[in-house]
Design an enzyme around this catalytic site. Structure first.
Site, PDB file in Angstrom:
ATOM      1  CE  LYS A  94      40.870 -50.403  26.637  1.00 56.12           C
ATOM      2  NZ  LYS A  94      40.336 -50.250  27.984  1.00 56.12           N
ATOM      3  N   GLY A 194      28.026 -61.151  31.663  1.00 57.63           N
ATOM      4  CA  GLY A 194      29.492 -61.259  31.634  1.00 57.63           C
ATOM      5  C   GLY A 194      30.019 -61.360  33.053  1.00 57.63           C
ATOM      6  N   GLY A 196      33.160 -62.246  34.123  1.00 57.15           N
ATOM      7  CA  GLY A 196      34.610 -62.406  34.077  1.00 57.15           C
ATOM      8  C   GLY A 196      35.228 -61.767  35.315  1.00 57.15           C
ATOM      9  CB  VAL A 198      34.676 -56.338  36.058  1.00 53.20           C
ATOM     10  CG1 VAL A 198      33.900 -55.250  36.782  1.00 53.20           C
ATOM     11  CG2 VAL A 198      36.023 -55.801  35.607  1.00 53.20           C
TER      12      VAL A 198
END
Ligand SMILES: NC(=O)c1ccc[n+]([C@@H]2O[C@H](COP(=O)([O-])OP(=O)(O)OC[C@H]3O[C@@H](n4cnc5c(N)ncnc54)[C@H](O)[C@@H]3O)[C@@H](O)[C@H]2O)c1
Length: 366
Positions: A94, A194, A196, A198
């Site tokens: 990552k 959240g 966003g 996804v």
């Protein structure tokens, strides 16, 4: 030299990388700096036994470098287990870029970051994460082939978020089946934290199935937009965790299941897209188990995105991507039942299976 200024015993106490709380035998940690573009990034390569370390790049305005390092260490480790449990021949990696994606991300900075990725000769392959768009991956592609998630017009598989959402939906259904005896989510009360890339796609799946959806986000505009599009209720309270819902879907950032929230959570199932939802895997995993809350391991159910980008490397078509992602349903059920049989947390059950795949490959490679 700095050691002339800081006494040797003080330096010992610091242990800045290998002594970090989240350090877990990572193979390599690369610090990238470029004065001209302002790039400050860290690439974490956790494990490459199963293949090159693949994982997205996150751009975030961290409060300090410790937070950034901790994040990249945790996220890259999670990618190792995600690839392993999904049966992909990939390792875990990552990257984090320190800064505000809205104001500090420039094409020059993205290309410079791409050059650092290229310098690792394919040991790390990057992709999209929070703060990144497909267009950013296209810029990285200009300087290195070691990038996935590029636009379809450039030969990529496009934005992985809708596939990630499909996998989360499958994992959520499996967890619901395990907890409620039915995977039908109609009339189930689900809170999505959240909304966003996804989160919104997950809301769409839930809305098509007739779930009662509550949405929460720090972005007021998104809330209005998603609410009017799918008829979701905007959360207006001040303590989301103590809401009496069937399912809590964390789709913002990680570590929302922590010392402050765990005793308040009323949801019976937790299934969401965010990486590293448990602040402390062992402690908070066990507490969820004791409370009878079914936790669908994040790295298992949010693997749709990595399946999608892996397809770019392996040349899968959309049908194969969807088939593999749909299989998250079966794997989730297996893990939940394995955890119950062995009296361990669901997270530990998933880690054990992933680790045994890595160990057996390591043995065969010798
Ligand atoms: N995009 C993918 O394919 C993918 C794959 C695997 C895992 N994930 C993980 O899923 C999560 C969501 O990813 P995304 O691509 O949708 O990111 P995104 O940046 O598009 O969306 C994140 C959303 O969360 C909101 N948010 C941030 N802090 C919040 C808070 N404290 N409370 C409520 N909302 C908050 C943001 O405003 C934003 O709308 C991330 O943790 C990411 O690492 C994403």
């Amino acid at each position: 030299m700095i050691s002339d200024v800081i006494k040797a015993n003080e330096l010992h106490k610091i242990d800045p990388v290998f002594g970090q709380y989240s350090f877990d035998n990572h193979e390599q940690v690369v610090f990238c700096n470029d004065k001209d573009t302002g790039l400050k990034a860290i690439i974490g390569i956790h494990n490459t036994v199963l293949g090159p370390a693949l994982g997205g790049t996150r751009m975030w305005n961290y409060n300090n470098e410790w937070e950034a390092l901790n994040d990249v260490l945790r996220l890259s480790r999670g990618m190792t287990f995600k690839a392993a449990i999904t049966g992909l021949n990939l390792g875990g990696g990552k990257a984090v870029i320190i800064g505000d994606a809205k104001t500090q991300k420039t094409p020059a900075l993205m290309k410079k970051f791409g050059e650092f990725v290229h310098s690792l000769s394919g040991k790390y392959i990057t992709a999209e994460d929070v703060g990144m768009e497909t267009a950013d991956m296209d810029l990285v592609r200009d300087v290195t082939p070691y990038v996935t998630g590029i636009s379809e017009s450039k030969g990529g598989a496009g934005n992985p978020s809708p596939i990630t959402a499909y996998g989360v939906f499958m994992g959520m259904k499996a967890a619901a089946k395990y907890r409620f005896g039915s995977d039908i989510l109609e009339d189930r009360k689900v809170i999505v934290q959240g909304i966003g890339h996804v989160g919104e796609a997950l809301v769409e799946y839930l809305s098509n199935e007739g779930a009662q959806i509550i949405i929460d986000d720090i972005n007021e505009e998104r809330l209005q937009e998603v609410s009017s599009k799918y008829g979701a209720t905007i959360y207006t309270g001040n303590d989301l965790y103590s809401e009496d819902v069937d399912i809590y879907a964390p789709c913002a950032l990680g570590a929302t299941i922590n010392d402050d929230t765990i005793f308040k959570i009323k949801a019976k199932v937790i299934a969401g897209a965010a990486n590293n939802q448990l602040a402390e895997e062992d402690k908070h995993g066990k507490l969820l188990q004791q409370k009878g809350i079914i936790y669908a391991p994040d790295f298992l159910i949010n693997a749709g995105g990595i399946i999608n980008v892996y397809a770019e490397l392996e040349g899968y078509d959309k049908k194969e991507i969807m088939r593999k992602t749909e299989n998250i349903y079966n794997t989730t059920l297996e893990i939940l039942s394995n955890a119950e049989t062995n009296g361990i947390t669901t997270n530990q059950a998933a880690v054990n299976i992933a680790q045994s795949r890595i160990d057996s490959r390591k043995k065969n490679n010798r």
